[in-house]
Enzyme design. Structure first.
Site, PDB file in Angstrom:
ATOM      1  N   GLU A  75       0.820  -1.215   0.000  1.00 54.99           N
ATOM      2  CA  GLU A  75       0.000   0.000   0.000  1.00 54.99           C
ATOM      3  C   GLU A  75       0.858   1.271   0.000  1.00 54.99           C
ATOM      4  O   GLU A  75       0.705   2.146  -0.846  1.00 54.99           O
ATOM      5  CB  GLU A  75      -0.922  -0.010   1.227  1.00 54.99           C
ATOM      6  N   ASP A 110       1.273   3.990  -3.048  1.00 52.76           N
ATOM      7  CA  ASP A 110       0.732   5.344  -2.857  1.00 52.76           C
ATOM      8  C   ASP A 110       1.829   6.394  -3.015  1.00 52.76           C
ATOM      9  O   ASP A 110       1.656   7.398  -3.713  1.00 52.76           O
ATOM     10  CB  ASP A 110       0.132   5.495  -1.444  1.00 52.76           C
ATOM     11  N   SER A 114      -6.978   1.695  -4.276  1.00 55.60           N
ATOM     12  CA  SER A 114      -5.799   2.167  -3.554  1.00 55.60           C
ATOM     13  C   SER A 114      -4.852   2.936  -4.453  1.00 55.60           C
ATOM     14  O   SER A 114      -4.125   3.802  -3.988  1.00 55.60           O
ATOM     15  CB  SER A 114      -5.016   0.966  -3.013  1.00 55.60           C
ATOM     16  N   ASP A 154     -15.628  10.442 -19.434  1.00 51.21           N
ATOM     17  CA  ASP A 154     -16.764   9.625 -18.997  1.00 51.21           C
ATOM     18  C   ASP A 154     -16.470   8.143 -19.270  1.00 51.21           C
ATOM     19  O   ASP A 154     -16.023   7.792 -20.355  1.00 51.21           O
ATOM     20  CB  ASP A 154     -18.016  10.076 -19.770  1.00 51.21           C
TER      21      ASP A 154
END
Ligand SMILES: *[C@@H]1O[C@H](CO)[C@@H](O)[C@H](O)[C@H]1NC(C)=O
Ligand SMILES: *[C@@H]1O[C@H](CO)[C@@H](O)[C@H](O)[C@H]1NC(C)=O
Ligand SMILES: *[C@@H]1O[C@H](CO)[C@@H](O)[C@H](O)[C@H]1NC(C)=O
Ligand SMILES: *[C@@H]1O[C@H](CO)[C@@H](O)[C@H](O)[C@H]1NC(C)=O
Ligand SMILES: *[C@@H]1O[C@H](CO)[C@@H](O)[C@H](O)[C@H]1NC(C)=O
Ligand SMILES: *[C@@H]1O[C@H](CO)[C@@H](O)[C@H](O)[C@H]1NC(C)=O
Length: 649
Positions: free
Chosen positions: A315, A319, A564, A607
């Site tokens: 993680e 990040d 994440s 979109d």
């Protein structure tokens, strides 16, 4: 305060010895206590807070002694919370004359401070019950009324019964009341919570916050096997996402200039990273950043744990490498590392460190959810919890999450309001939407009675995704075989978290978008498996690529996926918009939702119109034209959004 329904008392025939253990005993006692109090509930007011079961490991062992004195603390209701939405609209809607005029921390504290009417009402109620004069005091902050009372007095005041509970693990005793406490209606609305009542100390646990999309007990973001051949070209973005792939996908080409904006990434111990992996990452993808590190902001004993096992590196490495790589060498990245290595930390522990008016002394951390400091265990952070110690960054990204069903409505509402207050101060809060589609963390879904079970049929919304005052980020991916220039689809490798909250009402800013979706693309599910009321908060708000990020861990590269990844990536791009605005002397973008759903902005996203977010034995919802509960308004088109945001004052 929102209160959960009473637990149905077990039928009398069920009170066998077999059941007289643990939770069952407490339910039985709850039932007995309801019988014992034959006076009508109305005489004692309305239920103020209720709980369905006591925390695991605690059992009631006897009635509390009537003469025992307990320190009763009454948390007074904050003022003006009903105006929070319109205050946020004022500073965040592009058509508002006050756009960008964010509040100071002092203005926020003053506006929401409990009113004199609340103080007077609670004081009068205590006096009516014989608790008068010097026995009652007000905390310095004005947030708490405090009085030492006997158990007998507390039971009379609160229409409840107190028991001594014992913890099976360490034999520790705790006084708490059973299943609910009551207040007269005119008092209830002036009170947030009262202690000691339903709240428990629980045995210390590690890692209170969970990673978004944590599969089962072991996972975290999806980490794949080691990559043998690392590509760094735009031809392989469908297999390996790199910084350049993301720049191309989102028309992101920006050099930071202002040195004024701030950007923070939150991590919860024991999640950590190995600093040497930054150089492997930068060496391959961003040479000018070799040697660069995030700035550590350790909260409640948060440190970078060296020599951690691989399971705790995914993680943070993901990040931070992408946050730093995308903002580049001119922009500092703050690492908010929350919690010591013994207890870990929670979202409330983090928020406490940012806002002194939110923290334990004034608010309502819940020791069943939040780490308690000082932590006197060996290796623990043996100092008071940090409280208003750090100024919040302009953009904060958080890739961790709970399920709404993990927490009480009071707890969530209080925390959600805090995100709103930080929004008033100009903070942009991004949260990953989770990786289990319409299911909750670990693919848990809900039974009709509210319990979370694998294989259950009812959609299980995440928290704080359902809080209207954060920006919630879902995941997209490139279709295998497609070039980086082709439209993305909703993540197909895992279900991107999305749907409707069971706790929070739909904010005005998204009404038109969400009601449009419900009307044009009504979900084909019976109303008892999802919140089809059309009046609850829908999420996510936006999306971003979340599959096959090439991340350096332990000296080599692995592919990592999950919302994440989507959240820090999107946060980095929004930080670039802040940099450009702040370089022109403008405010940071702050709480972006009223802006991005506005007519001026809603079509400036890429979109996403293909894909679903399966979970709970269904295909989940579908991505469609315009906003949808899989990818929100779509992914960031940096060029278009930068231009629009620079036009705003
Ligand atoms: C990227 O994702 C695809 C599935 O979309 C997978 O087959 C492939 O192995 C992944 N690439 C890497 C390097 O793991
Ligand atoms: C940016 O600002 C910080 C102080 O906030 C300062 O230490 C640093 O040298 C500045 N960097 C540049 C490139 O001006
Ligand atoms: C690039 O990554 C590899 C691991 O795949 C690493 O061994 C190498 O040192 C890195 N290159 C640079 C210049 O850092
Ligand atoms: C941690 O790793 C460093 C080098 O990477 C090593 O020198 C040290 O002994 C290790 N410490 C522990 C407790 O394993
Ligand atoms: C909730 O419902 C499920 C399925 O009907 C059942 O297995 C479970 O025991 C129930 N739990 C409680 C606490 O009532
Ligand atoms: C649906 O959401 C609303 C909050 O907007 C809540 O009041 C209601 O109880 C929820 N319904 C269910 C079945 O949880």
């Amino acid at each position: 305060m929102a209160a959960a329904p009473f637990a149905a008392p077990p039928a009398p025939g069920m009170l066998s010895h077999r059941l007289l253990t643990g939770l069952s005993l407490s339910l039985a006692l709850a039932w007995l206590s309801l019988l014992a109090h034959s006076s009508p509930l109305s005489a004692r007011g309305i239920p103020h807070e209720t709980r369905r079961s006591v925390p695991h490991g605690w059992q009631p062992i006897r009635r509390a002694e009537p003469s025992t004195v307990v320190p009763l603390r009454i948390g007074l209701a904050q003022s003006n919370l009903h105006l929070l939405e319109s205050f946020l609209h004022d500073v965040s809607h592009p058509e508002s004359p006050k756009y960008g005029k964010h509040w100071s921390a002092a203005e926020v504290a003053e506006t929401f401070r409990p009113s004199a009417e609340s103080v007077d009402t609670v004081r009068a109620w205590l006096a009516d019950n014989g608790i008068v004069g010097h026995r009652v005091s007000l905390s310095n902050s004005g947030g708490w009324m405090i009085a030492d009372v006997t158990i007998e007095e507390a039971e009379g005041l609160l229409g409840t019964d107190y028991y001594v509970y014992q913890n099976a693990e360490d034999g520790k005793e705790h006084v708490a009341c059973v299943s609910a406490y009551h207040l007269p209606e005119h008092v209830s609305k002036h009170v947030e919570l009262i202690t000691p009542t339903l709240h428990f100390d629980v045995p210390k646990r590690r890692s209170v916050a969970k990673r978004a999309g944590k599969p089962g007990v072991s996972g975290g973001p999806r980490v794949g096997p080691k990559i043998d051949t690392v590509f760094n070209d735009l031809a392989h973005c469908d297999e390996q996402i790199t910084l350049d792939c993301l720049r191309t996908l989102y028309s992101y080409d920006y050099e930071f200039v202002s040195n004024k904006t701030t950007f923070g990434v939150v991590e919860f111990t024991p999640e950590t990273h190995d600093p040497s992996d930054f150089d492997v990452f930068f060496g391959n993808f961003s040479k000018s950043q070799v040697g660069e590190r995030p700035t550590l902001v350790g909260i409640d004993g948060g440190i970078i744990i060296m020599n951690s096992s691989e399971g705790f590196l995914g993680e943070s490495s993901l990040d931070l490498q992408y946050a730093m790589g995308l903002v580049g060498k001119n922009q500092e990245v703050l690492l908010y590392q929350v919690g010591d290595t013994v207890e870990g930390g929670s979202f409330n522990n983090f928020l406490d460190a940012l806002d002194g008016t939110f923290c334990t002394f004034d608010g309502g951390d819940d020791p069943t959810q939040d780490a308690v400091y000082p932590d006197t265990q060996p290796g623990g952070f043996d100092e008071p919890e940090q409280c208003g110690t750090f100024k919040p960054a302009d953009v904060i990204t958080n890739s961790y999450g709970y399920n709404e069903a993990d927490l009480t409505p009071f707890y969530m509402t209080r925390q959600c309001n805090e995100y709103g207050k930080l929004g008033l101060m100009g903070v942009t809060f991004l949260y990953a939407s989770g990786d289990d589609g319409v299911g909750g963390n670990g693919a848990l879904c809900l039974e009709a009675n509210g319990t979370q079970v694998l294989g259950a049929p009812i959609f299980n919304p995440g928290f704080p995704g359902g809080c209207p005052w954060v920006t919630n980020v879902g995941a997209t991916q490139i279709v295998p075989g497609n070039p980086v220039t082709a439209p993305e689809i909703a993540s197909a490798e895992f279900g991107s978290g999305g749907g409707w909250s069971n706790v929070f009402a739909m904010p005005d800013y998204q009404k038109s978008a969400v009601q449009g979706y419900l009307k044009e693309f009504p979900p084909p599910y019976p109303s008892d498996i999802w919140n089809s009321t059309g009046v609850s908060r829908a999420f996510p708000d936006i999306a971003g690529n979340g599959w096959n990020y090439t991340v350096a861990i332990e000296g080599g590269f692995v592919p990592i996926g999950g919302t994440s990844a989507s959240s820090p990536m999107s946060a980095a791009l929004l930080t670039a918009i802040n940099d450009a605005r702040q370089n022109q002397g403008k405010s940071p973008i702050g709480f972006i939702n009223p802006t991005i759903y506005s007519d001026k902005f809603k079509d400036l996203f890429n979109d996403i119109t293909s894909g679903t977010n399966p979970g709970c034995g269904t295909n989940g919802f579908t991505a469609e034209r315009g906003w949808d509960p899989v990818t929100g308004l779509g992914t960031i088109n940096f060029k278009k959004l930068l231009a629009a945001w620079l036009e705003l004052p």
